[in-house]
Write a protein that holds these residues in place. Structure first.
Motif, mmCIF file in Angstrom:
data_model
loop_
_atom_site.group_PDB
_atom_site.id
_atom_site.type_symbol
_atom_site.label_atom_id
_atom_site.label_comp_id
_atom_site.label_asym_id
_atom_site.label_seq_id
_atom_site.Cartn_x
_atom_site.Cartn_y
_atom_site.Cartn_z
ATOM 1 N N ALA A 52 0.019 -5.936 -10.925
ATOM 2 C CA ALA A 52 -0.223 -4.630 -10.461
ATOM 3 C C ALA A 52 -0.814 -3.112 -10.865
ATOM 4 O O ALA A 52 -1.528 -2.123 -9.721
ATOM 5 C CB ALA A 52 0.818 -4.254 -10.604
ATOM 6 N N LEU A 53 -1.078 -3.330 -11.706
ATOM 7 C CA LEU A 53 -2.075 -2.049 -12.470
ATOM 8 C C LEU A 53 -3.310 -2.293 -11.783
ATOM 9 O O LEU A 53 -4.019 -1.182 -11.433
ATOM 10 C CB LEU A 53 -1.847 -1.859 -13.698
ATOM 11 N N ASP A 54 -3.952 -3.792 -12.235
ATOM 12 C CA ASP A 54 -5.585 -3.844 -12.278
ATOM 13 C C ASP A 54 -5.705 -2.998 -10.286
ATOM 14 O O ASP A 54 -7.283 -3.297 -10.504
ATOM 15 C CB ASP A 54 -5.285 -4.956 -12.563
ATOM 16 N N GLY A 55 -4.865 -3.295 -9.582
ATOM 17 C CA GLY A 55 -4.651 -3.191 -8.118
ATOM 18 C C GLY A 55 -5.199 -1.918 -7.919
ATOM 19 O O GLY A 55 -6.015 -0.992 -6.993
ATOM 20 N N ARG A 56 -3.938 -1.335 -8.557
ATOM 21 C CA ARG A 56 -3.996 0.294 -8.858
ATOM 22 C C ARG A 56 -5.325 0.776 -9.310
ATOM 23 O O ARG A 56 -5.322 2.519 -8.690
ATOM 24 C CB ARG A 56 -3.034 0.796 -8.775
ATOM 25 N N LEU A 57 -5.859 0.403 -10.598
ATOM 26 C CA LEU A 57 -7.262 1.134 -11.297
ATOM 27 C C LEU A 57 -8.334 1.052 -10.191
ATOM 28 O O LEU A 57 -9.041 1.635 -10.042
ATOM 29 C CB LEU A 57 -6.820 0.710 -12.443
ATOM 30 N N LEU A 58 -7.930 -0.117 -9.564
ATOM 31 C CA LEU A 58 -9.578 -0.231 -8.843
ATOM 32 C C LEU A 58 -9.150 0.692 -7.692
ATOM 33 O O LEU A 58 -10.054 0.882 -7.280
ATOM 34 C CB LEU A 58 -9.312 -1.705 -8.074
ATOM 35 N N ALA A 59 -8.101 0.256 -7.415
ATOM 36 C CA ALA A 59 -8.124 1.324 -5.518
ATOM 37 C C ALA A 59 -9.089 3.266 -6.422
ATOM 38 O O ALA A 59 -9.015 3.283 -5.829
ATOM 39 C CB ALA A 59 -6.315 1.459 -5.427
#
Length: 64
Positions: A52-59
């Motif tokens: 979930a953090l990887d998706g948010r950091l990418l955004a």
């Protein structure tokens, strides 16, 4: 001729997939009572958090 904003589109699809997988699928799994009972000490919770953090950091990285 190339498609305009092709890489932006790919990036947004990737962010959506990471967010759906990390927050959606794994977040749903760790909240099911039967899985929540047996998940203590497993890698399911860190898996959910990091995906979930990887998706948010990418955004966030895209819009800085």
């Amino acid at each position: 001729m190339g498609v305009p904003y092709k890489w932006t589109f790919y990036f947004l699809i990737t962010v959506g997939v990471w967010n759906f997988t990390g927050a959606g699928v794994f977040g749903f799994l760790i909240n099911l009572p039967i899985i929540n009972y047996f998940e203590v000490g497993t890698l399911l919770t860190p898996n959910h958090g990091h995906a979930a953090l990887d998706g948010r950091l990418l955004a966030c990285w895209r819009w800085r």
